[in-house]
Scaffold this active site. Structure first.
Site, mmCIF file in Angstrom:
data_model
loop_
_atom_site.group_PDB
_atom_site.id
_atom_site.type_symbol
_atom_site.label_atom_id
_atom_site.label_comp_id
_atom_site.label_asym_id
_atom_site.label_seq_id
_atom_site.Cartn_x
_atom_site.Cartn_y
_atom_site.Cartn_z
ATOM 1 N N HIS A 66 42.382 39.688 33.496
ATOM 2 C CA HIS A 66 43.745 39.968 34.035
ATOM 3 C C HIS A 66 43.046 38.574 34.814
ATOM 4 O O HIS A 66 43.183 38.765 35.299
ATOM 5 C CB HIS A 66 43.639 41.544 34.199
ATOM 6 C CG HIS A 66 45.104 41.143 35.075
ATOM 7 N ND1 HIS A 66 46.128 40.853 35.448
ATOM 8 C CD2 HIS A 66 45.961 42.236 33.478
ATOM 9 C CE1 HIS A 66 47.769 41.258 35.211
ATOM 10 N NE2 HIS A 66 47.692 42.347 33.768
ATOM 11 N N ARG A 87 55.133 38.697 36.929
ATOM 12 C CA ARG A 87 55.048 38.185 35.852
ATOM 13 C C ARG A 87 56.106 38.048 34.944
ATOM 14 O O ARG A 87 57.294 37.392 34.298
ATOM 15 C CB ARG A 87 53.896 37.223 35.198
ATOM 16 C CG ARG A 87 53.091 36.589 36.123
ATOM 17 C CD ARG A 87 52.020 36.325 35.874
ATOM 18 N NE ARG A 87 51.115 37.395 35.982
ATOM 19 C CZ ARG A 87 50.267 37.879 34.293
ATOM 20 N NH1 ARG A 87 50.282 36.449 32.593
ATOM 21 N NH2 ARG A 87 49.488 38.476 33.624
#
Length: 430
Positions: A121, A141
Site C-alpha cells: 500500500h 487520496r
C-alpha cells in the site's frame, strides 16, 4: 455512508461507513452468528488441518487459556485465515496475519497460485515509529489528498500526470520509493500526504480512524501534513479455487485473502470486502452441501494427531534452542529488503538462500513456556509461506501488477500465465 472511487477506478465502486467499513461488516456477521446459535471457539490456535487418505477430516487446535489440545472433527473445512503481512517488517496487517493458512495448504498438498503478487500500500504511517506501517486508507487520496515530497512538489505529476494520486497502487508505491531513494523524502523516511485544504469537518467524517490515529500522537491532520511511506498490505495469491471456493483437496474450501480468485496481479481498493461477502457465502453454501452428502463417519487417524503433538512438545524440550521471535525478526528483514517493492533476481536468490538457512535453524526452535508454543508454530508457518513467495518470484522474469522486477521491467506476453506451487514428497515444486 458514502461512495468513493479509488486508484484506477473510473466510477465510485465502494460504499463505505467512514473508514470503519470492515468493522461494521464484522459486527453484522457476529450478530448473525449469535442469532443462529453457532458455537465459536474463541482463543484457540489451529495447529494443523488433519487429513485421512486424501480428504480433510478435521483440525488440531490448542486452547490458549488452558494449553490443552483439542481435536475437531469435520466433514468440510473452510479456511478464511487472511493474509501473511507479518512476514514483512513494515505492514498494515493485524498481528495475527502470520500465514498459517498458506502453510496448512502447502502441507496438505494443495495447489497455491500467484504467490509472487504481494501488494504494497502506498500510504502507511511513516511517523511516529510506533505506528510505522499503520494503514492510511486510499480514501484519503480518493477524496483529494495530495502527495508531496520534502520540497513541497506534487511529485506524482512526474510519474502519472493523468491519474496522479489515483494511479495504481503499485505505480504510486514505486513513485514514493523513488522520491525517498533520490533524497526527496522527509526526515522520517517518507513523503507527505496533505489534506489541509479539505473543507471543515470532512476529515472527521470521511476518515475518522486515520484522524484519530494521528490525534493520538499529537498530529492534527486538518492542519498538519501526514508523513507516509509504503507498507505491505495484501496478498493476491493463495489457494487455487474454483468459482465455489473448492480446492484440489476434497472437503477443503478457501475464501478471502487466503484464496486466489478475483484480483489478478494487483487488487483494486475496496474489492477484497466485496470478495469476502460473495465468496464467503459461496463457501458456506458449497461446504454445507458437501458435508451433507458425506454419509460415512469422519475417522481421524490418531497417529497423525500424535505426530503433531510430539512436534509441538519438542519446542519445550529444546531448552537451549533458538528464540522464535528473533528468527521471525530476521525473516521480516529479509522479506522487506530482498522480496519487497522493487525486486531483482540477485536479491531474490539471496532471500531464498537465507530463508532456507532459517528453516534449518527452526529445527531447534525453543519455547521457554507453553505460552511461547504459538510463537514457534507461527515462525514455522511464516518461513513456509515466505519460501513459497520467493520461489515463484524468482521464476517470474517480468514485471506485472504488484510484482516488479528491476532486471525485467517490462510485462511479457509469454508470462501471461499463472504459476502454481505445491508440496510433493516434502518438497516445494512448481
Amino acid at each position: 455512508f458514502y461512495t468513493w472511487a479509488g486508484g484506477k477506478q473510473s466510477a465510485p465502486l465502494n460504499l463505505c461507513a467512514g473508514d470503519y467499513t470492515g468493522r461494521e461488516m464484522m459486527q453484522g456477521l457476529v450478530r448473525e452468528v449469535r442469532k443462529l446459535k453457532v458455537t465459536p471457539l474463541p482463543n484457540h490456535y489451529v495447529v494443523a488441518i488433519l487429513k485421512n487418505k486424501n480428504s480433510v477430516v478435521g483440525a488440531l487446535a490448542i486452547d490458549r487459556d488452558t494449553y490443552k489440545y483439542k481435536v475437531i472433527s469435520a466433514k468440510a473445512i473452510i479456511i478464511a485465515s487472511g493474509g501473511a503481512g507479518q512476514i514483512y517488517k513494515i505492514n498494515t496487517n493485524e498481528p495475527a496475519n502470520t500465514g498459517e493458512g498458506y502453510a496448512w495448504g502447502l502441507d496438505l498438498g494443495a495447489d497455491m497460485i500467484d504467490m509472487e503478487f504481494i501488494q504494497f500500500h502506498p500510504t502507511g504511517m511513516a511517523y511516529p515509529a510506533k505506528k510505522r506501517g499503520r494503514l492510511v486508507t486510499e480514501k484519503v487520496r480518493g477524496h483529494g489528498g495530495i502527495l508531496k515530497n520534502k520540497n513541497m512538489e506534487r511529485f506524482m505529476m512526474r510519474y502519472q500526470p493523468k491519474r496522479l494520486e489515483l494511479a495504481g497502487r503499485d505505480e504510486v508505491t514505486r513513485a514514493i520509493i523513488q522520491e525517498i531513494r533520490e533524497g526527496r523524502g522527509t526526515k522520517h523516511g517518507g513523503v507527505y500526504l496533505d489534506i489541509t485544504h479539505w473543507e471543515k469537518g470532512l476529515a472527521e467524517k470521511i476518515i475518522p480512524d486515520v484522524f484519530a490515529e494521528h490525534m493520538e500522537v499529537g498530529i492534527d491532520i486538518r492542519r498538519q501534513m501526514m508523513e507516509i511511506s509504503p507498507s505491505m498490505h495484501h496478498m493476491m495469491g493463495g489457494f487455487r479455487i474454483n468459482e465455489w471456493t473448492e480446492t484440489n483437496i476434497p472437503g477443503l474450501f478457501a475464501t478471502g485473502e487466503i484464496s486466489c480468485s478475483i484480483h489478478g496481479a494487483n487488487r483494486l481498493g475496496g474489492n477484497s470486502l466485496a470478495e469476502g461477502q460473495v465468496f464467503g457465502r459461496r463457501s458456506g453454501l458449497r461446504a454445507a452441501k458437501y458435508a451433507k452428502n458425506q454419509k460415512e463417519e469422519v475417522i481421524i487417524p490418531t497417529k497423525e494427531i500424535q505426530t503433531e503433538i510430539n512436534h509441538i512438545e519438542s519446542f519445550l524440550k529444546n531448552k537451549k534452542g533458538i528464540s522464535p521471535l528473533s528468527l521471525i525478526e530476521e525473516l521480516k528483514e529479509i522479506m522487506w529488503e530482498d522480496v519487497g517493492i522493487i525486486r531483482t533476481g540477485k536479491a531474490l536468490l539471496r532471500a531464498k538462500k537465507n530463508i532456507e538457512k532459517l528453516q534449518k535453524q527452526a529445527k531447534k526452535l525453543s519455547a521457554k513456556s507453553r505460552g511461547q508454543l504459538q510463537d514457534c508454530l507461527e515462525a514455522e508457518a511464516m518461513l513456509k509461506t515466505a519460501l513459497a513467495v520467493v520461489i515463484v518470484a524468482i521464476l517470474r522474469k517480468e514485471s506485472r501488477g504488484a510484482h516488479y522486477r528491476k532486471d525485467y521491467p517490462q510485462m511479457e506476453k509469454k508470462w501471461e500465465k499463472n504459476i502454481v506451487i505445491t508440496k510433493r514428497n516434502g518438497k516445494l515444486t512448481t
